[in-house]
Design a protein around this motif. Structure first.
Motif, short mmCIF file in Angstrom:
data_model
loop_
_atom_site.label_atom_id
_atom_site.label_comp_id
_atom_site.label_asym_id
_atom_site.label_seq_id
_atom_site.Cartn_x
_atom_site.Cartn_y
_atom_site.Cartn_z
N GLU A 173 1.25 -6.85 -8.78
CA GLU A 173 1.30 -7.34 -10.15
C GLU A 173 1.08 -8.84 -10.22
N PRO A 224 4.08 4.90 -7.50
CA PRO A 224 3.00 4.19 -8.19
C PRO A 224 3.44 3.36 -9.40
N LYS A 249 0.82 -1.21 0.00
CA LYS A 249 0.00 0.00 0.00
C LYS A 249 0.85 1.26 0.00
N ARG A 291 6.76 -1.81 -9.81
CA ARG A 291 6.08 -3.11 -9.85
C ARG A 291 6.30 -3.83 -8.51
N HIS A 331 -4.79 -3.75 -4.16
CA HIS A 331 -3.87 -2.66 -3.85
C HIS A 331 -2.74 -2.54 -4.86
N GLY A 332 -2.85 -3.23 -5.98
CA GLY A 332 -1.91 -3.01 -7.07
C GLY A 332 -0.80 -4.01 -7.23
N LYS A 341 2.86 1.63 -3.40
CA LYS A 341 2.00 2.06 -4.49
C LYS A 341 1.57 3.51 -4.34
#
Length: 122
Positions: A103, A78, A71, A81, A100-101, A74
């Motif tokens: 990959e 942002p 968190k 990876r 939460h992003g 990111k």
């Protein structure tokens, strides 16, 4: 390509160095290690410019968990990876990581052939 592995178990460094020794020797990958989420953030914030392109982070660590690290990374970086690694896969952690992003999401023992294919696919 510089990759940071974040895991509170120090023997993970030996494992990754062994599994990526050919790529390290060829210069196609550089490995950096942090042994806590807090240490990872200290390293990242000290890099000017940021030269790490991928973080592979364990989820279950004392202090800052891998999901908390995800968190923060990111939010602060942002475009960086991030992939999660866990010995205890469950749907909640998977869904949280993806939302939460993250990959990708790997379970231990890590399939290093798959990991290499996906790391170098970019």
């Amino acid at each position: 390509m510089k990759v940071m592995i974040v895991d509170d178990e120090r023997d993970v460094e030996f494992l990754f160095r062994q599994r990526f020794r050919k790529e390290v020797k060829e210069g196609t990958i550089e490995l950096a290690f942090a042994f806590s989420g807090e240490e990872a953030m200290t390293i990242l914030k000290g890099l000017k410019p940021l030269d790490i392109v991928l973080i592979l982070s364990d989820i279950n660590m004392p202090g800052m968990t891998g999901l908390e690290l995800l968190k923060i990374v990111k939010a602060d970086f942002p475009k960086l990876r991030v992939c999660m690694i866990t010995a205890y896969s469950d749907e909640h952690n998977y869904n949280t990581a993806m939302s939460h992003g993250a990959e990708n999401y790997y379970t231990k023992p890590i399939d290093f052939d798959r990991l290499k294919r996906e790391v170098f696919a970019v």
